[in-house]
Design a protein around this motif. Structure first.
Motif, PDB file in Angstrom:
ATOM      1  N   LEU A   1     -14.329 -44.589  49.222  1.00 19.41           N
ATOM      2  CA  LEU A   1     -14.012 -45.908  48.689  1.00 19.41           C
ATOM      3  C   LEU A   1     -12.623 -45.911  48.059  1.00 19.41           C
ATOM      4  O   LEU A   1     -12.162 -44.877  47.552  1.00 19.41           O
ATOM      5  CB  LEU A   1     -15.054 -46.321  47.644  1.00 19.41           C
ATOM      6  N   PRO A   2     -11.947 -47.064  48.071  1.00 16.20           N
ATOM      7  CA  PRO A   2     -10.657 -47.146  47.391  1.00 16.20           C
ATOM      8  C   PRO A   2     -10.805 -46.730  45.932  1.00 16.20           C
ATOM      9  O   PRO A   2     -11.805 -47.058  45.276  1.00 16.20           O
ATOM     10  CB  PRO A   2     -10.294 -48.634  47.495  1.00 16.20           C
ATOM     11  N   GLY A   3      -9.844 -45.972  45.443  1.00 14.96           N
ATOM     12  CA  GLY A   3      -9.876 -45.534  44.050  1.00 14.96           C
ATOM     13  C   GLY A   3     -10.601 -44.223  43.825  1.00 14.96           C
ATOM     14  O   GLY A   3     -10.638 -43.728  42.697  1.00 14.96           O
ATOM     15  N   THR A   4     -11.175 -43.640  44.880  1.00 12.94           N
ATOM     16  CA  THR A   4     -11.823 -42.341  44.723  1.00 12.94           C
ATOM     17  C   THR A   4     -10.752 -41.310  44.392  1.00 12.94           C
ATOM     18  O   THR A   4      -9.730 -41.232  45.069  1.00 12.94           O
ATOM     19  CB  THR A   4     -12.561 -41.942  46.015  1.00 12.94           C
ATOM     20  N   PRO A   5     -10.968 -40.527  43.337  1.00 13.21           N
ATOM     21  CA  PRO A   5      -9.943 -39.546  42.940  1.00 13.21           C
ATOM     22  C   PRO A   5      -9.656 -38.532  44.049  1.00 13.21           C
ATOM     23  O   PRO A   5     -10.556 -38.165  44.813  1.00 13.21           O
ATOM     24  CB  PRO A   5     -10.569 -38.843  41.729  1.00 13.21           C
ATOM     25  N   ASP A   6      -8.412 -38.096  44.131  1.00 14.02           N
ATOM     26  CA  ASP A   6      -8.054 -37.034  45.070  1.00 14.02           C
ATOM     27  C   ASP A   6      -8.945 -35.827  44.823  1.00 14.02           C
ATOM     28  O   ASP A   6      -9.250 -35.490  43.677  1.00 14.02           O
ATOM     29  CB  ASP A   6      -6.585 -36.627  44.891  1.00 14.02           C
ATOM     30  N   GLY A   7      -9.375 -35.195  45.895  1.00 17.00           N
ATOM     31  CA  GLY A   7     -10.240 -34.034  45.781  1.00 17.00           C
ATOM     32  C   GLY A   7     -11.709 -34.372  45.688  1.00 17.00           C
ATOM     33  O   GLY A   7     -12.549 -33.483  45.660  1.00 17.00           O
ATOM     34  N   SER A   8     -12.045 -35.653  45.639  1.00 13.69           N
ATOM     35  CA  SER A   8     -13.446 -36.088  45.581  1.00 13.69           C
ATOM     36  C   SER A   8     -13.792 -36.842  46.853  1.00 13.69           C
ATOM     37  O   SER A   8     -12.963 -37.576  47.385  1.00 13.69           O
ATOM     38  CB  SER A   8     -13.697 -37.008  44.387  1.00 13.69           C
ATOM     39  N   GLN A   9     -14.995 -36.666  47.307  1.00 17.34           N
ATOM     40  CA  GLN A   9     -15.480 -37.424  48.463  1.00 17.34           C
ATOM     41  C   GLN A   9     -16.186 -38.690  47.977  1.00 17.34           C
ATOM     42  O   GLN A   9     -15.943 -39.774  48.473  1.00 17.34           O
ATOM     43  CB  GLN A   9     -16.421 -36.546  49.302  1.00 17.34           C
ATOM     44  N   TRP A  10     -17.077 -38.543  47.031  1.00 16.71           N
ATOM     45  CA  TRP A  10     -17.838 -39.660  46.474  1.00 16.71           C
ATOM     46  C   TRP A  10     -17.152 -40.157  45.197  1.00 16.71           C
ATOM     47  O   TRP A  10     -16.516 -39.390  44.483  1.00 16.71           O
ATOM     48  CB  TRP A  10     -19.252 -39.205  46.129  1.00 16.71           C
ATOM     49  N   THR A  11     -17.350 -41.437  44.880  1.00 17.66           N
ATOM     50  CA  THR A  11     -16.838 -42.019  43.648  1.00 17.66           C
ATOM     51  C   THR A  11     -17.942 -41.977  42.600  1.00 17.66           C
ATOM     52  O   THR A  11     -19.017 -42.551  42.814  1.00 17.66           O
ATOM     53  CB  THR A  11     -16.411 -43.493  43.866  1.00 17.66           C
ATOM     54  N   GLU A  12     -17.719 -41.271  41.504  1.00 21.79           N
ATOM     55  CA  GLU A  12     -18.733 -41.230  40.448  1.00 21.79           C
ATOM     56  C   GLU A  12     -18.810 -42.579  39.755  1.00 21.79           C
ATOM     57  O   GLU A  12     -17.813 -43.278  39.598  1.00 21.79           O
ATOM     58  CB  GLU A  12     -18.440 -40.125  39.440  1.00 21.79           C
TER      59      GLU A  12
END
Length: 114
Positions: free
Chosen positions: A95-106
């Motif tokens: 998703l837009p805004g997902t931090p670099d290095g993460s697949q899922w957005t917490e």
């Protein structure tokens, strides 16, 4: 009683499933690899669920360890889990805004009732 007092961290996250990969994603999760589940359990992950709403996957799990970052690193370093992720990541769209290095957005918690 808050999460720290109970020794449980509740983690929720979200990602988009690629419509053309939805059936593959469901098939993979109908029979997850035992070694991947063992690695999750060994890393203090429990009560893990993934829900589908439209094209969004919502994940929830409970972490009952004492060093979340180290346990997440152990999962990420596991060669079998990395092979599993090659299959599942291809089914997902960050998703837009997902931090670099993460697949899922917490997703932050705003309410909890025990």
């Amino acid at each position: 009683m808050n999460e720290a007092t109970k020794g449980v961290q509740r983690i929720a996250s979200v990602i988009r499933v690629r419509p053309e990969k939805l059936e593959e994603y469901k098939r993979l999760h109908a029979q997850p690899w035992p070694a991947v589940l063992e690695r999750l359990r060994a890393s203090n992950i429990g009560n893990y669920s993934i829900f589908l709403h439209g094209d969004l996957l919502f994940s929830y799990f409970e972490y009952r360890g004492t060093d979340y970052a180290a346990d997440m690193d152990r999962i990420a370093e596991d060669p079998i889990t990395r092979e599993w992720w090659k299959l599942t990541d291809a089914c997902q769209e960050r998703l837009p805004g997902t931090p670099d290095g993460s697949q899922w957005t917490e997703i932050p918690s705003v309410f909890f009732m025990e």
